[in-house]
Scaffold this motif. Structure first.
Motif, short mmCIF file in Angstrom:
data_model
loop_
_atom_site.label_atom_id
_atom_site.label_comp_id
_atom_site.label_asym_id
_atom_site.label_seq_id
_atom_site.Cartn_x
_atom_site.Cartn_y
_atom_site.Cartn_z
N GLU A 1 -2.76 3.53 7.20
CA GLU A 1 -1.55 4.04 7.84
C GLU A 1 -1.83 5.45 8.36
N VAL A 2 -2.66 6.16 7.60
CA VAL A 2 -3.14 7.48 8.03
C VAL A 2 -4.66 7.43 7.89
N LEU A 3 -5.36 7.68 9.00
CA LEU A 3 -6.81 7.53 9.02
C LEU A 3 -7.48 8.85 9.40
N ILE B 1 -1.20 4.05 14.20
CA ILE B 1 -1.75 4.65 12.97
C ILE B 1 -1.88 6.15 13.19
N THR B 2 -1.46 6.93 12.21
CA THR B 2 -1.59 8.38 12.29
C THR B 2 -3.07 8.75 12.10
N MET C 1 0.84 -1.20 0.00
CA MET C 1 0.00 0.00 0.00
C MET C 1 0.88 1.25 0.00
N ASP C 2 0.51 2.19 -0.80
CA ASP C 2 1.23 3.46 -0.86
C ASP C 2 1.04 4.19 0.46
N SER C 3 2.15 4.50 1.11
CA SER C 3 2.05 5.10 2.45
C SER C 3 1.57 6.55 2.39
N LYS C 4 1.47 7.10 1.19
CA LYS C 4 1.03 8.49 1.04
C LYS C 4 -0.48 8.55 0.81
N GLU C 5 -1.21 7.80 1.60
CA GLU C 5 -2.66 7.79 1.48
C GLU C 5 -3.30 8.14 2.80
N VAL C 6 -4.37 8.92 2.71
CA VAL C 6 -5.21 9.16 3.88
C VAL C 6 -6.50 8.37 3.62
N VAL C 7 -6.83 7.49 4.54
CA VAL C 7 -8.07 6.72 4.43
C VAL C 7 -9.16 7.48 5.19
N ILE C 8 -10.25 7.80 4.50
CA ILE C 8 -11.33 8.58 5.11
C ILE C 8 -12.43 7.63 5.57
N ASP C 9 -12.84 7.76 6.83
CA ASP C 9 -13.88 6.86 7.33
C ASP C 9 -15.27 7.48 7.18
N THR C 10 -16.27 6.69 7.48
CA THR C 10 -17.66 7.08 7.26
C THR C 10 -18.01 8.39 7.96
N ASN C 11 -17.69 8.50 9.24
CA ASN C 11 -18.15 9.70 9.95
C ASN C 11 -17.40 10.95 9.52
N PHE C 12 -16.18 10.77 8.98
CA PHE C 12 -15.44 11.95 8.52
C PHE C 12 -16.09 12.55 7.27
N PHE C 13 -16.68 11.69 6.46
CA PHE C 13 -17.40 12.19 5.28
C PHE C 13 -18.63 13.01 5.68
N MET C 14 -19.13 12.81 6.91
CA MET C 14 -20.31 13.55 7.38
C MET C 14 -19.94 14.92 7.95
N VAL C 15 -18.65 15.11 8.24
CA VAL C 15 -18.19 16.35 8.90
C VAL C 15 -18.62 17.63 8.18
N PRO C 16 -18.47 17.70 6.84
CA PRO C 16 -18.81 18.97 6.18
C PRO C 16 -20.24 19.42 6.45
#
Length: 130
Positions: free
Chosen positions: A95-97, A113-114, A1-16
């Motif tokens: 790796e980054v969440l 995990i960051t 896995m490319d370590s330069k990825e931010v994985v976005i979870d369900t509740n983070f998509f609701m933030v906006p």
């Protein structure tokens, strides 16, 4: 896995839609060299929220799906393992969440995990090494 990825979870998509913060722009500004991704199981969870809720939650889930399907976010085809929860799977693939889920943040921190999260309902903060 490319370590330069931010994985976005369900509740983070609701933030906006909860706090009126443009998470995509904020993530791009905070982590300019990172690619924004989300697993397909997060998309499925958002679809479930949209289907099984009414009112604001349903509306927010619908908007979150549009955001997740934007050209700025790459959807990774990752399935849940047998009996695996969404949170467990996120910890497995990240790796980054990006999350605002307190329990998930604590579990991620314990695994090294960051974490990227919304602080004071205004701006994005990073906890861990990037």
């Amino acid at each position: 896995m490319d370590s330069k990825e931010v994985v976005i979870d369900t509740n983070f998509f609701m933030v906006p839609f909860q706090f009126n913060v443009d998470i995509i722009t904020e993530l791009e500004n905070t982590l300019p060299s990172y690619k924004l991704t989300t697993p397909s199981f997060v998309i499925n969870e958002l679809k479930g929220l949209k289907k099984n809720n009414k009112g604001k939650t349903r509306l927010n889930a619908n908007l979150a799906l549009k955001l997740a399907n934007s050209s700025k976010v790459e959807i990774k085809d990752i399935s849940l393992l047998e009996n695996e929860t969404v949170d467990d799977a996120l910890l497995r693939v990240s790796e980054v969440l990006a999350t605002n889920d307190t329990e998930l943040k604590n579990r991620a921190k314990n695994k090294g995990i960051t974490i990227v999260y919304l602080r004071q309902k205004k701006y994005i903060a990073v906890d861990g090494k990037i």
